[in-house]
Design a protein around this motif. Structure first.
Motif, mmCIF file in Angstrom:
data_model
loop_
_atom_site.group_PDB
_atom_site.id
_atom_site.type_symbol
_atom_site.label_atom_id
_atom_site.label_comp_id
_atom_site.label_asym_id
_atom_site.label_seq_id
_atom_site.Cartn_x
_atom_site.Cartn_y
_atom_site.Cartn_z
ATOM 1 N N UNK A 68 -6.223 1.135 2.338
ATOM 2 C CA UNK A 68 -6.682 0.357 1.197
ATOM 3 C C UNK A 68 -5.447 -0.170 0.440
ATOM 4 N N UNK A 69 -5.365 -1.477 0.203
ATOM 5 C CA UNK A 69 -4.159 -2.018 -0.432
ATOM 6 C C UNK A 69 -4.116 -1.739 -1.934
ATOM 7 N N UNK A 70 -2.897 -1.607 -2.454
ATOM 8 C CA UNK A 70 -2.728 -1.509 -3.908
ATOM 9 C C UNK A 70 -2.663 -2.905 -4.513
ATOM 10 N N UNK A 71 -2.033 -3.804 -3.767
ATOM 11 C CA UNK A 71 -2.035 -5.219 -4.183
ATOM 12 C C UNK A 71 -1.784 -6.094 -2.952
ATOM 13 N N UNK A 72 -2.289 -7.309 -3.044
ATOM 14 C CA UNK A 72 -2.148 -8.255 -1.924
ATOM 15 C C UNK A 72 -1.716 -9.605 -2.481
ATOM 16 N N UNK A 73 -0.738 -10.197 -1.824
ATOM 17 C CA UNK A 73 -0.317 -11.554 -2.208
ATOM 18 C C UNK A 73 -0.523 -12.478 -1.013
ATOM 19 N N UNK A 74 -0.983 -13.667 -1.300
ATOM 20 C CA UNK A 74 -1.214 -14.628 -0.223
ATOM 21 C C UNK A 74 -0.327 -15.859 -0.420
ATOM 22 N N UNK A 78 0.842 -1.189 0.000
ATOM 23 C CA UNK A 78 0.000 0.000 0.000
ATOM 24 C C UNK A 78 0.882 1.246 0.000
ATOM 25 N N UNK A 79 0.716 2.112 -1.011
ATOM 26 C CA UNK A 79 1.465 3.373 -1.160
ATOM 27 C C UNK A 79 2.983 3.145 -1.035
#
Lengths: 255, 322
Positions: free
Chosen positions: A207-213, A104-105
Motif C-alpha cells: 500500500x503506497x504512502x504517496x504516489x506522484x504521476x 512506500x515505507x
C-alpha cells in the motif's frame, strides 16, 4: 405519372390533408392568428440561425463585440462547433504515457512509462464496433487542450518582459496555467484509472504512502507529404517532440 | 405564410431520421454501460466538480444528477436507453423527445470529452425534430390518448391543427437549415487551414495512427492525384451542400456524393457515428413523393411472390354467374 398522383402511399396510408381541409373553413380571426404565428416563428427562426452563425463565424468585429451575449445564447442548448479536421487536421501521431513514483515505507519505486494510447489504437483497428474510440476521443481532447493551454501560456510569457526576464517566475506561471486547465485535470483523473489497472496486474504491491504521476504527451511527426514515398513505419523517418508534465501528487484515498 | 409545399411533405424522411438518431443513442448507451462508473461516476475520468461547476454556470442546478452515488451512472444510462427506445418507436412522441434531449444534455455536461461530432449533431437537431411531423411511421400508440380525452379534443380543433402544422413546418425548415450549417461552417473553417488550401489534408487525416484503419491508407495517400483531388472535393462538396441541396436538379447528385464521402470516411477512418447520423439526415431532404417513386421502382425488380397483392381480384370470366 400514375404513381405521382396515387391516393395511397407506399405503406397503404391515405395522405393527410387535414391542414388543407381545415384551411377551407377558417374564419378571418383565425387567419390573423395564423399570420401572427407565422410571423413570430419566422422571426425566431431567422434570429436563432443568425445568432448561431455569428457564434461560429471566424473572428470578426461583430462577434468580438457581442461574444458574451452570443456565448450565453448558444450555451449549453445550441452550442456547436463544426471543426471537423479543421482548420488543419491532426498531422502527427499522439501518444500519452504515464509514469508513477510510488513511495512506500521509505522506499521509492518508479514504474516504467506506460503507453495508454497504443493498445486502444490496436483495439480500434481490430473491431468495427468498439467503445474504445470514445476513450481515444477523451484522451485526444484532453491532450490537445493541455498543449493549447501550455502554448498560450508560453506565448504570454514571450510577450511580457516581467516574465520573460525571470525564468523561475515564468516557469511557475506556465505551471499554474497548465494545472488549472480542464485538459490537465482530465489527464490526472485518467491517471488514477491507469494506476488502478496497473496495480491489479502487479502482484503483492504494498500500500503506497504517496504516489506522484508524471505524464508525457509524445508527438510523432511522420514523413510530410513531400516525402510520402518514405517508409511510414520506419521510425527513423519521423521526428519526435515531447511535452512532459511536472510530477503531480495523487490522492492516496482515491487509489 | 410557410405553406405545405413539397419540401415539407417529408414525414417518411423525418421518421427515418428519428429512428437513426434513436438507434445511435441506444448504441452509445450500450457502449457506455459497462464503463458507466469510469466515464460518469464519482471517480470518473473527468472530475465530478467540473460537471457541478458547469451546471451551476449555465443556471441548470435543478438538472444536476447525482452521478457520484453508487450505481447512479448505470441508472442514468438505462434511463437514457429506455427514452431512446421509446423515441425509436414514437412512444410518447414529443414528451419523450424532450425528455431524451434533457438526458443527453446532462450527459454532455458530465463528460464532454468523450463526445464527437455525431453527439453534437444529435444535440442540435433533436429540439427541432421533436416538433416536426416525425411520428407518422414506425410509431406505436399506448392508448393513453383516451385517458386525456380533453386534450385530444383540443388537438382536433381546426385552429390548433393549423397552428401545430405551422410549427411543424418551421421546425422541419430549421432542421434542414441546421444540417446545411454543419457542412457550411466546417467548410468555412477548413478554408482557413493551410493543409486544406494546399490540397494535402487527406494525406494526414488518412495516415494518422488514430484514423489509419486499413492497409490501403498508405498506398492510396502515396498517390498525389488521390490526395489533392479528394481534399479539394471535400471542401467544394461541403461548401456547395448548403446551396445545391434545395434544388431538385442538383439534390440527388449532392446526396450521392455525400453518401460516398461518409462511407469512405467510415471505411478508411472508422468514424462511424458521425457518418451514420449524417447519412441518416439525408433522409430529411427526400420527400414522401420521392420515396413512393423509389418504392415503385424497387418493387418491379422484386420476384412476384414478394410483391404486394391487390386487395380485390376479379373472378375469371368463366366463373361469373350469367
Amino acid at each position: 405519372m400514375g404513381l405521382l398522383s396515387c391516393e395511397r402511399d407506399v405503406f397503404g396510408h391515405s395522405p393527410r390533408n387535414e391542414f388543407l381541409m381545415a384551411r377551407h373553413h377558417v374564419s378571418p380571426a383565425t387567419t390573423i392568428v395564423l399570420y401572427l404565428v407565422n410571423g413570430l416563428l419566422a422571426l425566431i427562426l431567422v434570429s436563432h440561425f443568425t445568432l448561431v452563425a455569428f457564434s461560429m463565424l471566424p473572428a470578426n468585429p461583430l462577434n468580438h463585440q457581442y461574444k458574451y451575449q452570443l456565448f450565453r445564447y448558444v450555451n449549453p442548448f445550441f452550442s456547436q462547433a463544426w471543426t471537423l479536421f479543421s482548420p488543419n487536421p491532426i498531422n502527427s501521431n499522439q501518444r500519452l504515457l504515464f509514469k508513477y513514483d510510488i513511495y512506500s515505507r521509505g522506499n521509492k519505486h518508479s514504474t516504467p512509462w506506460v503507453d495508454v494510447v497504443a493498445p486502444m489504437t490496436s483495439a480500434k483497428k481490430s473491431s468495427y464496433w468498439s467503445p474504445v474510440q470514445r476513450i481515444l476521443k477523451h484522451i485526444s481532447s484532453s491532450t490537445n487542450q493541455t498543449s493549447e493551454a501550455r502554448n498560450k501560456a508560453l506565448k504570454f510569457v514571450a510577450e511580457h518582459d516581467s516574465l520573460r526576464n525571470d525564468p523561475v517566475k515564468a516557469q511557475r506561471f506556465v505551471r499554474r496555467v497548465v494545472e488549472s486547465s480542464p485538459g490537465h485535470k482530465a489527464l490526472i483523473e485518467y491517471s488514477y484509472y491507469t494506476y488502478k489497472r496497473l496495480m491489479t496486474t502487479a502482484k503483492q504491491a504494498p500500500r503506497p504512502d504517496s504516489v506522484q504521476v508524471t505524464y508525457l504527451i509524445s508527438s510523432q511527426e511522420f514523413p510530410r507529404f513531400s516525402k510520402r514515398k518514405q517508409d511510414y513505419f520506419d521510425v527513423r523517418n519521423s521526428n519526435y517532440t515531447h511535452l512532459s508534465s511536472f510530477a503531480c501528487a495523487l490522492k492516496v484515498n482515491k487509489l | 405564410m410557410l405553406r405545405r409545399t413539397e419540401t415539407f411533405r417529408n414525414s417518411i424522411g423525418l421518421s427515418i431520421y428519428r429512428c437513426v438518431l434513436a438507434a445511435l443513442v441506444m448504441k452509445n448507451m450500450i457502449f457506455y454501460y459497462p464503463m458507466a462508473t469510469s466515464m460518469f461516476g464519482q471517480d470518473a475520468i473527468v472530475d465530478y466538480d467540473n460537471y457541478v461547476g458547469l451546471m451551476n454556470a449555465y443556471g441548470l442546478r435543478f438538472l444536476i444528477y447525482p452521478f457520484h452515488l453508487a450505481y447512479a451512472p448505470q441508472v442514468f444510462i438505462l434511463l437514457t436507453f429506455v427514452a431512446a427506445f421509446a423515441f425509436f418507436f414514437g412512444i410518447g412522441r414529443q414528451i419523450v423527445g424532450i425528455g431524451l434531449w434533457v438526458l443527453l444534455l446532462i450527459l454532455q455536461q458530465r463528460n464532454g470529452y468523450i463526445l464527437d461530432g455525431s453527439d453534437n449533431v444529435i444535440q442540435v437537431t433533436l429540439p427541432f425534430l421533436i416538433f416536426t411531423d416525425a411520428y407518422r411511421y414506425n410509431t406505436y400508440r399506448l392508448g393513453l390518448s383516451e385517458r386525456f380525452s380533453g386534450l385530444t379534443k383540443l388537438t382536433q380543433q381546426p385552429v390548433v391543427k393549423l397552428v401545430w402544422g405551422t410549427i411543424g413546418r418551421f421546425a422541419t425548415l430549421a432542421l434542414l437549415i441546421q444540417i446545411c450549417y454543419v457542412y457550411f461552417f466546417t467548410a468555412l473553417a477548413k478554408l482557413q487551414g493551410s493543409l486544406w488550401l494546399n490540397g494535402t489534408a487527406t494525406y494526414y487525416t488518412m495516415r494518422v495512427d488514430e484514423f489509419r484503419q486499413t492497409s490501403w491508407n498508405i498506398p492510396l495517400t502515396q498517390n498525389h492525384y488521390f490526395v489533392v483531388l479528394s481534399t479539394y472535393f471535400t471542401i467544394f462538396w461541403e461548401l456547395s451542400f448548403a446551396f445545391l441541396i434545395w434544388f431538385r436538379q442538383t439534390k440527388w447528385v449532392v446526396l450521392f456524393f455525400g453518401i460516398l464521402l461518409h462511407v469512405g470516411i467510415w471505411v478508411f477512418m472508422r468514424i462511424d457515428n458521425f457518418s451514420w447520423i449524417m447519412i441518416g439526415s439525408y433522409a430529411l431532404f427526400v420527400t414522401d413523393r420521392n420515396y413512393q417513386a423509389i418504392a415503385t421502382f424497387c418493387k418491379q425488380w422484386l420476384p412476384k411472390r414478394f410483391q404486394l397483392r391487390p386487395q380485390y381480384q376479379p373472378l375469371p370470366e368463366e366463373q361469373l354467374v350469367k
